[in-house]
Design a protein around this motif. Structure first.
Motif, PDB file in Angstrom:
ATOM      1  N   TRP A  18     -39.942  -0.817  65.799  1.00  0.00           N
ATOM      2  CA  TRP A  18     -39.198  -2.078  65.894  1.00  0.00           C
ATOM      3  C   TRP A  18     -39.008  -2.717  64.527  1.00  0.00           C
ATOM      4  CZ3 TRP A  18     -36.274  -2.550  69.787  1.00  0.00           C
ATOM      5  CH2 TRP A  18     -36.655  -2.042  71.024  1.00  0.00           C
ATOM      6  N   THR A  33     -28.404  -6.577  76.918  1.00  0.00           N
ATOM      7  CA  THR A  33     -29.606  -7.295  77.374  1.00  0.00           C
ATOM      8  C   THR A  33     -29.311  -8.785  77.593  1.00  0.00           C
ATOM      9  OG1 THR A  33     -30.502  -7.734  75.153  1.00  0.00           O
ATOM     10  CG2 THR A  33     -31.132  -5.667  76.197  1.00  0.00           C
ATOM     11  N   THR A  57     -39.525 -11.433  72.145  1.00  0.00           N
ATOM     12  CA  THR A  57     -38.230 -12.117  72.035  1.00  0.00           C
ATOM     13  C   THR A  57     -37.176 -11.312  71.279  1.00  0.00           C
ATOM     14  OG1 THR A  57     -37.266 -14.276  71.452  1.00  0.00           O
ATOM     15  CG2 THR A  57     -38.872 -13.382  69.906  1.00  0.00           C
ATOM     16  N   TYR A  61     -32.586 -13.765  71.867  1.00  0.00           N
ATOM     17  CA  TYR A  61     -31.447 -14.132  72.737  1.00  0.00           C
ATOM     18  C   TYR A  61     -31.845 -15.101  73.857  1.00  0.00           C
ATOM     19  CZ  TYR A  61     -29.890  -9.672  70.734  1.00  0.00           C
ATOM     20  OH  TYR A  61     -29.590  -8.650  69.886  1.00  0.00           O
ATOM     21  N   VAL A  62     -32.933 -14.786  74.560  1.00  0.00           N
ATOM     22  CA  VAL A  62     -33.332 -15.618  75.700  1.00  0.00           C
ATOM     23  C   VAL A  62     -33.848 -16.960  75.198  1.00  0.00           C
ATOM     24  CG1 VAL A  62     -34.738 -15.747  77.778  1.00  0.00           C
ATOM     25  CG2 VAL A  62     -33.916 -13.526  76.983  1.00  0.00           C
ATOM     26  N   ASP A  77     -42.997 -12.404  69.072  1.00  0.00           N
ATOM     27  CA  ASP A  77     -42.768 -10.964  68.930  1.00  0.00           C
ATOM     28  C   ASP A  77     -43.788 -10.433  67.926  1.00  0.00           C
ATOM     29  OD1 ASP A  77     -40.032  -9.138  69.686  1.00  0.00           O
ATOM     30  OD2 ASP A  77     -41.325  -8.306  68.109  1.00  0.00           O
ATOM     31  N   SER A  79     -43.115  -8.003  65.822  1.00  0.00           N
ATOM     32  CA  SER A  79     -42.396  -7.431  64.673  1.00  0.00           C
ATOM     33  C   SER A  79     -41.874  -8.545  63.773  1.00  0.00           C
ATOM     34  CB  SER A  79     -41.245  -6.563  65.178  1.00  0.00           C
ATOM     35  OG  SER A  79     -40.272  -6.417  64.165  1.00  0.00           O
ATOM     36  N   MET A  82     -38.116  -8.344  63.379  1.00  0.00           N
ATOM     37  CA  MET A  82     -37.396  -8.917  64.521  1.00  0.00           C
ATOM     38  C   MET A  82     -37.400 -10.440  64.443  1.00  0.00           C
ATOM     39  SD  MET A  82     -35.805  -7.208  66.848  1.00  0.00           S
ATOM     40  CE  MET A  82     -35.607  -5.555  67.492  1.00  0.00           C
ATOM     41  N   GLY A  98     -46.776 -12.631  67.162  1.00  0.00           N
ATOM     42  CA  GLY A  98     -47.864 -12.571  68.134  1.00  0.00           C
ATOM     43  C   GLY A  98     -47.748 -11.337  69.008  1.00  0.00           C
ATOM     44  N   ASP A  99     -48.863 -11.018  69.653  1.00  0.00           N
ATOM     45  CA  ASP A  99     -48.933  -9.832  70.492  1.00  0.00           C
ATOM     46  C   ASP A  99     -48.881 -10.238  71.962  1.00  0.00           C
ATOM     47  OD1 ASP A  99     -49.574  -7.488  71.850  1.00  0.00           O
ATOM     48  OD2 ASP A  99     -50.904  -6.817  70.250  1.00  0.00           O
ATOM     49  N   ALA A 100     -47.962  -9.645  72.692  1.00  0.00           N
ATOM     50  CA  ALA A 100     -47.825  -9.950  74.128  1.00  0.00           C
ATOM     51  C   ALA A 100     -49.127  -9.736  74.871  1.00  0.00           C
ATOM     52  CB  ALA A 100     -46.741  -9.051  74.725  1.00  0.00           C
ATOM     53  N   ASN A 116     -37.764 -10.371  78.479  1.00  0.00           N
ATOM     54  CA  ASN A 116     -36.534  -9.626  78.779  1.00  0.00           C
ATOM     55  C   ASN A 116     -36.616  -8.230  78.155  1.00  0.00           C
ATOM     56  OD1 ASN A 116     -34.000  -9.683  80.055  1.00  0.00           O
ATOM     57  ND2 ASN A 116     -32.909 -10.174  78.152  1.00  0.00           N
ATOM     58  N   PHE A 117     -36.790  -7.211  78.973  1.00  0.00           N
ATOM     59  CA  PHE A 117     -36.875  -5.815  78.528  1.00  0.00           C
ATOM     60  C   PHE A 117     -38.004  -5.618  77.510  1.00  0.00           C
ATOM     61  CE2 PHE A 117     -32.495  -6.664  79.813  1.00  0.00           C
ATOM     62  CZ  PHE A 117     -32.371  -5.759  80.845  1.00  0.00           C
ATOM     63  N   HIS A 121     -42.281  -1.695  76.915  1.00  0.00           N
ATOM     64  CA  HIS A 121     -42.626  -1.239  75.565  1.00  0.00           C
ATOM     65  C   HIS A 121     -44.098  -1.428  75.244  1.00  0.00           C
ATOM     66  CE1 HIS A 121     -38.533  -0.371  74.447  1.00  0.00           C
ATOM     67  NE2 HIS A 121     -38.176  -1.497  75.040  1.00  0.00           N
ATOM     68  N   LEU A 122     -44.874  -1.886  76.207  1.00  0.00           N
ATOM     69  CA  LEU A 122     -46.269  -2.217  75.926  1.00  0.00           C
ATOM     70  C   LEU A 122     -47.207  -1.104  76.366  1.00  0.00           C
ATOM     71  CD1 LEU A 122     -46.243  -5.915  77.173  1.00  0.00           C
ATOM     72  CD2 LEU A 122     -45.652  -5.028  74.909  1.00  0.00           C
TER      73      LEU A 122
HETATM   74  C1  LIG Z   1     -36.153  -4.032  73.848  1.00  0.00           C
HETATM   75  S1  LIG Z   1     -36.604  -5.307  72.731  1.00  0.00           S
HETATM   76  C2  LIG Z   1     -36.247  -6.720  73.708  1.00  0.00           C
HETATM   77  C3  LIG Z   1     -35.689  -7.841  72.876  1.00  0.00           C
HETATM   78  C4  LIG Z   1     -35.160  -9.060  73.604  1.00  0.00           C
HETATM   79  N1  LIG Z   1     -36.155  -9.644  74.494  1.00  0.00           N
HETATM   80  C5  LIG Z   1     -33.867  -8.856  74.334  1.00  0.00           C
HETATM   81  O1  LIG Z   1     -33.640  -9.578  75.309  1.00  0.00           O
HETATM   82  O2  LIG Z   1     -33.036  -8.019  73.935  1.00  0.00           O
HETATM   83  C6  LIG Z   1     -38.362  -5.213  72.803  1.00  0.00           C
HETATM   84  C7  LIG Z   1     -39.068  -6.175  71.859  1.00  0.00           C
HETATM   85  O3  LIG Z   1     -40.451  -6.158  72.186  1.00  0.00           O
HETATM   86  C8  LIG Z   1     -41.198  -6.324  71.007  1.00  0.00           C
HETATM   87  N2  LIG Z   1     -42.563  -5.868  71.295  1.00  0.00           N
HETATM   88  C9  LIG Z   1     -42.975  -4.627  71.628  1.00  0.00           C
HETATM   89  N3  LIG Z   1     -44.296  -4.606  71.818  1.00  0.00           N
HETATM   90  C10 LIG Z   1     -44.751  -5.869  71.608  1.00  0.00           C
HETATM   91  C11 LIG Z   1     -46.028  -6.490  71.678  1.00  0.00           C
HETATM   92  N4  LIG Z   1     -47.130  -5.786  71.960  1.00  0.00           N
HETATM   93  N5  LIG Z   1     -46.111  -7.810  71.434  1.00  0.00           N
HETATM   94  C12 LIG Z   1     -45.013  -8.536  71.105  1.00  0.00           C
HETATM   95  N6  LIG Z   1     -43.769  -7.998  71.013  1.00  0.00           N
HETATM   96  C13 LIG Z   1     -43.646  -6.679  71.278  1.00  0.00           C
HETATM   97  C14 LIG Z   1     -40.427  -5.509  69.990  1.00  0.00           C
HETATM   98  O4  LIG Z   1     -40.748  -5.864  68.659  1.00  0.00           O
HETATM   99  C15 LIG Z   1     -38.989  -5.838  70.374  1.00  0.00           C
HETATM  100  O5  LIG Z   1     -38.512  -6.921  69.639  1.00  0.00           O
END
Ligand SMILES: C[S@@+](CC[C@H](N)C(=O)[O-])C[C@H]1O[C@@H](n2cnc3c(N)ncnc32)[C@H](O)[C@@H]1O
Length: 274
Positions: A18, A33, A57, A61-62, A77, A79, A82, A98-100, A116-117, A121-122
């Motif tokens: 990312w 998205t 995030t 966008y959201v 997020d 990244s 990002m 921050g980490d989800a 959102n999507f 990815h986690l």
């Molecule tokens: C597919 S994008 C979605 C972006 C946005 N929410 C959208 O609506 O298009 C996935 C996002 O999740 C973030 N991400 C992945 N793992 C994460 C984690 N453990 N903590 C925070 N963000 C994470 C990535 O950096 C990326 O920006």
């Protein structure tokens, strides 16, 4: 992919991916998205003045849409790249690193949490649901979207079928949870209940992905995604040529006038913290 799931290795792989993608992700996926934003915000009863957390995030966008509608928004997020893109696009919105799976935010500090999507990815999606539950106030709502199954979300169906046919899924990448785990409504409900939420609801959002040409899908999947891109980049040159050609033919069958229109529905899940 390596057989033993290693959430830390998977997280590091996703993070590195990312960090390189903000602009390309935006160019390829923003038009898609963002189609889920309206239903997602509706599912958490978005209203002016509410405290809303947008987890994963991305380019924001959201978060931006909720802020425009009067919510007090924080976008998180992991990244930095990002987040830089999110801040550049949405200067008035608060974004934090921050980490989800381990949010540095107080208990019961939000009225709504959306993702959102992001969940797919986690490495430890259960932890992210538990964290969302913790930071929500009682009566607050969670809402998340993921892609529908590949038979329905054709962009993924086309690339995965081509890899199965011409390439190999057994490549040296850190393995994560199944990409389509939350495409199953029952799994959404089960996971939300397990995280402590009540009254889970799941719906499908019809979405269409307009691409400029039949070649665009391969280019996007290879250059603008993390996990699928990693899978493609790990194929041999010969397999990759066959995959590209297969994807071009399959995508061409969705031609509409001068472009291509691929069905890419999303699954939208929501629930309440009691
Ligand atoms: C597919 S994008 C979605 C972006 C946005 N929410 C959208 O609506 O298009 C996935 C996002 O999740 C973030 N991400 C992945 N793992 C994460 C984690 N453990 N903590 C925070 N963000 C994470 C990535 O950096 C990326 O920006």
């Amino acid at each position: 992919m390596t057989s033993q799931p290693d959430p830390d290795a998977f997280r590091a792989f996703e993070h590195a991916g990312w960090e390189k993608l903000p602009r390309r992700y935006h160019d390829a996926f923003a038009s898609l998205t963002t189609q889920a934003i309206g239903p997602l915000l509706q599912a958490v009863n978005m209203r002016s003045g509410m405290r809303l957390l947008d987890v994963a995030t991305g380019p924001g966008y959201v978060a931006a849409a909720a802020a425009q509608n009067g919510a007090n928004v924080v976008g998180v997020d992991f990244s930095c790249a990002m987040l830089a893109e999110a801040s550049r696009r949405n200067p008035g919105v608060e974004f934090r690193e921050g980490d989800a799976e381990d949010l540095a935010l107080p208990d019961a500090s939000f009225d709504a949490v959306v993702m959102n999507f992001g969940l797919l990815h986690l490495g430890r999606p259960e932890r992210a649901l538990a964290e969302a539950h913790r930071v929500l106030r009682p009566g607050g709502k969670i809402g998340f979207t993921v892609w529908a199954k590949p038979e329905e979300a054709r962009g993924f169906g086309i690339v995965l079928r081509a890899i199965h046919k011409h390439g190999s899924m057994d490549v040296p990448l850190p393995s994560g949870p199944p990409f389509f785990r939350f495409s199953e409504p029952d799994e959404c409900r089960r996971s939300l209940l397990q995280a402590g939420f009540a009254a889970p609801e799941v719906a499908t959002i019809p979405q269409l992905w307009r691409l400029s040409s039949p070649d665009a899908l391969f280019e996007i999947m290879q250059r603008s995604t993390v996990r699928t891109g990693g899978l493609l980049r790990a194929q041999t040159p010969e397999a990759l040529d066959a995959i590209r050609s297969d994807m071009r033919d399959a995508t061409a069958s969705h031609r509409k006038d001068d472009s291509v229109e691929l069905p890419m529905p999303a699954v939208l899940a929501s629930a309440i913290k009691q």
